[in-house]
Design a protein around this motif. Structure first.
Motif, mmCIF file in Angstrom:
data_model
loop_
_atom_site.group_PDB
_atom_site.id
_atom_site.type_symbol
_atom_site.label_atom_id
_atom_site.label_comp_id
_atom_site.label_asym_id
_atom_site.label_seq_id
_atom_site.Cartn_x
_atom_site.Cartn_y
_atom_site.Cartn_z
ATOM 1 N N LEU A 1 59.414 113.162 27.129
ATOM 2 C CA LEU A 1 59.505 114.524 26.565
ATOM 3 C C LEU A 1 59.226 115.556 27.652
ATOM 4 N N CYS A 2 59.879 116.701 27.544
ATOM 5 C CA CYS A 2 59.725 117.779 28.533
ATOM 6 C C CYS A 2 60.037 117.217 29.916
ATOM 7 N N ALA A 3 61.233 116.715 30.057
ATOM 8 C CA ALA A 3 61.559 115.833 31.175
ATOM 9 C C ALA A 3 62.205 116.509 32.378
ATOM 10 N N ALA A 4 62.689 117.753 32.238
ATOM 11 C CA ALA A 4 63.431 118.384 33.339
ATOM 12 C C ALA A 4 62.487 118.776 34.481
ATOM 13 N N PRO A 5 62.893 118.733 35.703
ATOM 14 C CA PRO A 5 64.223 118.363 36.197
ATOM 15 C C PRO A 5 64.504 116.866 36.185
ATOM 16 N N GLY A 6 63.478 116.030 35.922
ATOM 17 C CA GLY A 6 63.800 114.624 35.689
ATOM 18 C C GLY A 6 63.150 113.615 36.627
ATOM 19 N N SER A 7 62.056 113.993 37.293
ATOM 20 C CA SER A 7 61.488 113.010 38.231
ATOM 21 C C SER A 7 60.807 111.857 37.483
ATOM 22 N N TRP A 8 60.220 112.127 36.307
ATOM 23 C CA TRP A 8 59.618 111.013 35.551
ATOM 24 C C TRP A 8 60.741 110.094 35.050
ATOM 25 N N SER A 9 61.846 110.689 34.627
ATOM 26 C CA SER A 9 62.974 109.864 34.177
ATOM 27 C C SER A 9 63.516 109.039 35.339
ATOM 28 N N ILE B 1 64.099 114.416 26.874
ATOM 29 C CA ILE B 1 64.340 115.680 26.153
ATOM 30 C C ILE B 1 63.730 116.839 26.928
ATOM 31 N N ASP B 2 64.429 117.953 26.982
ATOM 32 C CA ASP B 2 63.838 119.183 27.549
ATOM 33 C C ASP B 2 64.568 120.396 26.989
ATOM 34 N N LEU B 3 63.889 121.527 27.022
ATOM 35 C CA LEU B 3 64.505 122.806 26.649
ATOM 36 C C LEU B 3 65.599 123.157 27.642
ATOM 37 N N GLN B 4 65.351 122.800 28.886
ATOM 38 C CA GLN B 4 66.295 123.113 29.970
ATOM 39 C C GLN B 4 67.353 122.021 30.062
ATOM 40 N N PRO B 5 68.576 122.400 30.475
ATOM 41 C CA PRO B 5 69.558 121.344 30.699
ATOM 42 C C PRO B 5 69.117 120.473 31.872
ATOM 43 N N ALA C 1 66.681 120.064 23.868
ATOM 44 C CA ALA C 1 66.089 120.406 22.566
ATOM 45 C C ALA C 1 64.644 120.848 22.757
ATOM 46 N N ASP C 2 64.142 121.512 21.706
ATOM 47 C CA ASP C 2 62.766 121.999 21.709
ATOM 48 C C ASP C 2 61.891 120.969 20.989
ATOM 49 N N ILE C 3 60.915 120.428 21.670
ATOM 50 C CA ILE C 3 60.133 119.356 21.024
ATOM 51 C C ILE C 3 59.246 119.882 19.894
ATOM 52 N N THR C 4 59.072 121.203 19.818
ATOM 53 C CA THR C 4 58.237 121.736 18.732
ATOM 54 C C THR C 4 59.059 122.002 17.465
ATOM 55 N N SER D 1 54.863 112.721 27.948
ATOM 56 C CA SER D 1 55.124 114.148 27.819
ATOM 57 C C SER D 1 54.439 114.896 28.965
ATOM 58 N N ASP D 2 55.256 115.535 29.774
ATOM 59 C CA ASP D 2 54.714 116.310 30.902
ATOM 60 C C ASP D 2 54.921 117.793 30.609
ATOM 61 N N GLY D 3 54.923 118.125 29.323
ATOM 62 C CA GLY D 3 55.275 119.481 28.893
ATOM 63 C C GLY D 3 54.335 120.539 29.427
ATOM 64 N N ALA D 4 54.934 121.612 29.891
ATOM 65 C CA ALA D 4 54.132 122.753 30.337
ATOM 66 C C ALA D 4 54.909 124.014 30.002
ATOM 67 N N PRO D 5 54.241 124.987 29.384
ATOM 68 C CA PRO D 5 54.925 126.250 29.102
ATOM 69 C C PRO D 5 55.022 127.069 30.383
HETATM 70 C C1 LIG Z 1 56.290 120.267 34.533
HETATM 71 S S1 LIG Z 1 57.900 120.318 33.897
HETATM 72 C C2 LIG Z 1 58.243 118.626 33.630
HETATM 73 C C3 LIG Z 1 58.537 117.878 34.889
HETATM 74 C C4 LIG Z 1 59.127 116.518 34.623
HETATM 75 N N1 LIG Z 1 58.157 115.629 34.047
HETATM 76 C C5 LIG Z 1 59.660 115.883 35.879
HETATM 77 O O1 LIG Z 1 59.087 114.908 36.301
HETATM 78 O O2 LIG Z 1 60.643 116.382 36.422
HETATM 79 C C6 LIG Z 1 57.617 120.920 32.286
HETATM 80 C C7 LIG Z 1 58.855 120.970 31.413
HETATM 81 O O3 LIG Z 1 58.451 121.233 30.084
HETATM 82 C C8 LIG Z 1 59.585 121.807 29.451
HETATM 83 N N2 LIG Z 1 59.221 122.378 28.148
HETATM 84 C C9 LIG Z 1 58.340 123.382 27.906
HETATM 85 N N3 LIG Z 1 58.303 123.645 26.590
HETATM 86 C C10 LIG Z 1 59.166 122.776 25.981
HETATM 87 C C11 LIG Z 1 59.569 122.547 24.624
HETATM 88 N N4 LIG Z 1 59.056 123.281 23.631
HETATM 89 N N5 LIG Z 1 60.489 121.594 24.372
HETATM 90 C C12 LIG Z 1 61.012 120.865 25.384
HETATM 91 N N6 LIG Z 1 60.665 121.027 26.670
HETATM 92 C C13 LIG Z 1 59.757 121.968 26.975
HETATM 93 C C14 LIG Z 1 60.032 122.842 30.469
HETATM 94 O O4 LIG Z 1 61.367 123.229 30.223
HETATM 95 C C15 LIG Z 1 59.839 122.069 31.773
HETATM 96 O O5 LIG Z 1 61.050 121.519 32.207
#
Ligand SMILES: C[S@@+](CC[C@H](N)C(=O)[O-])C[C@H]1O[C@@H](n2cnc3c(N)ncnc32)[C@H](O)[C@@H]1O
Length: 388
Positions: A53-61, A112-116, A128-131, A173-177
């Protein structure tokens, strides 16, 4: 800050580019895995189904893809395996290498991430938005396209009430606002992301599964620990060496998922229930969380709540919370010999700074940059004013 200056001040930023990771966060996951064996590959604990979850740009993936799909190892594990091979030598070395690099079967990874997110081989990516409740059916369908007809996607009213037929082994989940700089607000929003991630995890994890999520250690973080402890046998707080010591960031590592028991009378109401009193009992007998994925409703405590409410975890009443707060073990991960995330390192005189592996595809500041360019670059506005 210039590129090479950042390379000097942030060893993990530089290493990420050198080792082809999309973000320095890759090292955090690798170091947590070193400590907790997140990607166990021996049966019956073998990890093959993962949600990032909150995977962009994708290093955990990327880490998931390279460990699970390609069968690679990183960090201390890779070093130990190399050392073992060197000691064995000869034909055995070749034989063992094949075993170690054997990709796992039936791997399923959904990110999944808000960002493409730029696609990664073998990974299903969702924007998608995980919330948001509509993400639940999207995730279930991505995990098992055959089990859910396409008409269910995007609709909360069709959220399945039964547990997921093929649950997952690990949810990350590495989610961060976007940080505002107002610490209390940032910590609050971060905790909402954590609850949303936990809500999804509870719906898709198999019993015994693991959940890892970023937290900021704010004032009331021990309440979160206590809540996590109601659905996991073991909860620890991990601080990887690649996470700056000066930052409040840490990761909860929750092992041994214990699916909450759904109260019978509530179960009969089904997922469409809008009852404000939906109660799910945790294994400790504590009033716990509402979650449509295991038969509760994504309700709010307001009587007017509906299934359109954002996913949020609701404690049913403050009287059902544990009396005393619970403090989990705090564990530093990563070798002491690893790079220090807070230190600056000298670079060789002939050092050439590399470009990031994956620049952001749609950063929130993109529009601002475009507008500044339209206005003639950084000094465009000033020029205009002087010329008037
Ligand atoms: C620190 S980055 C994640 C880095 C990722 N783990 C990696 O290894 O590349 C935090 C991510 O949380 C996503 N994010 C924040 N709020 C979100 C939400 N409500 N739903 C989905 N993604 C969310 C952001 O778009 C951002 O890409």
């Amino acid at each position: 800050m210039g590129k090479s200056s950042k390379d000097k001040r942030d060893a993990y930023y530089r290493l990420a580019k050198e080792q082809n990771w999309r973000a320095r966060s890759a090292f955090k996951l690798i170091q947590i895995d070193e400590q907790f064996d997140l990607f166990a590959h021996s049966e019956p604990e073998s990890v093959t189904r993962v949600v990032d979850l909150c995977a962009a740009p994708g290093s955990w993936s990327q880490v998931l893809s390279r460990v699970l799909i390609k069968g690679e190892s990183f960090g201390r594990r890779a070093w130990e395996e190399k050392r073992r091979r060197e000691l064995r030598e000869g034909e055995e070395e070749e034989e063992e290498e094949q075993i170690l690099l054997k990709p796992r079967k039936n791997v399923k990874i959904v990110a999944i991430d808000l960002q493409p997110m730029t696609p990664l081989e073998g990974i299903t990516t969702l924007k998608a938005d995980i919330t948001h409740p509509s993400t639940i059916p999207l995730l279930l369908k991505a995990l098992d396209p055959d089990a859910y007809p396409s008409s269910t996607s995007g609709s909360t009213s069709s959220t399945p009430s039964l547990r997921h037929p093929h649950p997952v082994d690990l949810v990350l989940s590495d989610g961060a606002p976007d940080v505002t700089g107002l610490h209390d607000l940032d910590i609050y929003i971060q905790s909402q992301l954590l609850y949303a991630a936990l809500n999804l995890a509870i719906g898709v994890l198999r019993p015994g599964g693991k959940f890892v999520a970023k937290i900021f250690r704010g004032r009331d973080v021990d309440l979160i620990y206590a809540q996590l402890k109601t659905v996991f046998e073991k909860v620890s707080v991990a601080k990887p060496r690649s996470s700056r010591a000066s930052s409040l960031e840490a990761f909860v590592v929750c092992e041994g998922f214990r699916p909450p028991v759904v109260v019978e009378s509530e179960k009969q109401q089904g997922v469409e229930s809008t009852s404000a009193t939906t109660t799910t009992q945790g294994p400790d007998g504590l009033g716990l969380l509402s979650n449509p994925l295991f038969g509760g409703a994504a309700s709010s405590s307001s009587p007017s709540s509906s299934s359109n409410q954002p996913i949020g975890i609701q404690t049913t009443s403050t009287s059902t919370m544990p009396n005393s707060r619970w403090i989990p073990p705090f564990i530093a991960c990563g070798d002491l010999s690893a790079w220090d995330a807070d230190a600056s390192y000298e670079l060789p005189p002939d050092y050439v700074s590399l470009d990031p592996v994956q620049p952001p595809t749609a950063p929130p500041y993109k529009k601002a940059l475009e507008r500044r360019r339209e206005m003639g670059g950084m000094y465009g506005k000033t020029k205009g004013v002087v010329g008037e």
